[in-house]
Write an enzyme that holds these catalytic residues in place. Structure first.
Site, mmCIF file in Angstrom:
data_model
loop_
_atom_site.group_PDB
_atom_site.id
_atom_site.type_symbol
_atom_site.label_atom_id
_atom_site.label_comp_id
_atom_site.label_asym_id
_atom_site.label_seq_id
_atom_site.Cartn_x
_atom_site.Cartn_y
_atom_site.Cartn_z
ATOM 1 N N HIS A 111 -0.221 5.259 1.281
ATOM 2 C CA HIS A 111 0.963 4.674 1.169
ATOM 3 C C HIS A 111 1.095 3.515 2.650
ATOM 4 O O HIS A 111 0.327 3.766 3.492
ATOM 5 C CB HIS A 111 2.219 5.644 1.182
ATOM 6 C CG HIS A 111 2.073 6.413 2.591
ATOM 7 N ND1 HIS A 111 2.579 5.959 3.676
ATOM 8 C CD2 HIS A 111 1.710 7.560 2.798
ATOM 9 C CE1 HIS A 111 2.459 6.924 4.527
ATOM 10 N NE2 HIS A 111 1.875 7.970 4.155
ATOM 11 N N GLU A 168 1.771 15.081 0.348
ATOM 12 C CA GLU A 168 0.922 15.119 1.524
ATOM 13 C C GLU A 168 0.890 16.675 1.878
ATOM 14 O O GLU A 168 1.573 17.428 1.343
ATOM 15 C CB GLU A 168 1.547 14.324 2.425
ATOM 16 C CG GLU A 168 1.132 14.626 3.985
ATOM 17 C CD GLU A 168 -0.341 14.008 4.147
ATOM 18 O OE1 GLU A 168 -1.301 14.656 3.454
ATOM 19 O OE2 GLU A 168 -0.768 13.017 4.689
#
Length: 197
Positions: free
Chosen positions: A9, A82
């Site tokens: 990201h 994550e």
């Protein structure tokens, strides 16, 4: 053979402050949004069939910017989240040492194990490669999940470089092992006009 384009990201304020993000839902900052726009421009002439993304906002926003500019359908897969950083989320290395000492990483602070992260990362990528054989799929996820998974999938390659924000890595499924034709590419951030595939 599926081609998976793995994207970390765009950058966030916590990335800049070297704070552990984990599952904490931190948005992109202005630089992160611009990074995603530059990546989106670079892949505009390429054929990507779907975007699979983590459900955290920094990955979702990166995916949305790419999707809007290129007309690619987004699908959410929570396995791409994550690593859960437990009690250290929101802290810097200095703050961790101050609170728990230099041996903080050996303490039970609720941090998801590397083995667990790799297991869900590998299973997710294998499932998507099987589901989308002979297609090109973008995967928008996070630094620790992608790095740990890649080191296991590509054990035959010496990987030392950490993934940069909005970098793209190309994986190709196949037997007997995965192949990598591009690793941690950020040429779009430096004005290179060439495409990835």
């Amino acid at each position: 053979m599926a081609t998976l384009g793995l994207i970390r990201h765009g950058v966030t304020d916590w990335n800049k402050q070297y704070r552990a993000q984990g599952h904490t839902d931190i948005p992109l900052n202005a630089e992160g949004r611009r990074q995603a726009e530059l990546l989106s421009e670079r892949i505009h002439s390429e054929r990507w069939h779907y975007i699979y993304t983590s459900d955290l906002s920094r990955a979702m926003e990166t995916s949305s910017i790419i999707s809007k500019a290129n007309g690619i359908e987004i699908r959410i897969d929570e396995r791409l989240r994550e690593m859960d950083c437990g009690q250290i989320e929101g802290t810097t290395e200095q703050e961790r040492v101050s609170q728990w000492g230099y041996g903080w990483s050996k303490l039970n602070l609720g941090i998801e194990s590397h083995e667990a992260v790799v297991k869900r990362g590998r299973e997710c990528l294998a499932d998507l490669a099987k589901q989308h054989s002979d297609q090109n799929i973008l995967i928008v996820s996070h630094g620790a999940l992608l790095s740990l998974t890649l080191k296991r999938l590509l054990a035959h390659i010496d990987i030392r470089e950490n993934l940069s924000n909005t970098s793209l890595t190309l994986l190709h499924s196949g037997e007997p092992r995965w192949d990598c034709s591009l690793y941690n590419c950020t040429k779009h951030l430096t004005g290179s006009p060439s495409s990835f595939i």
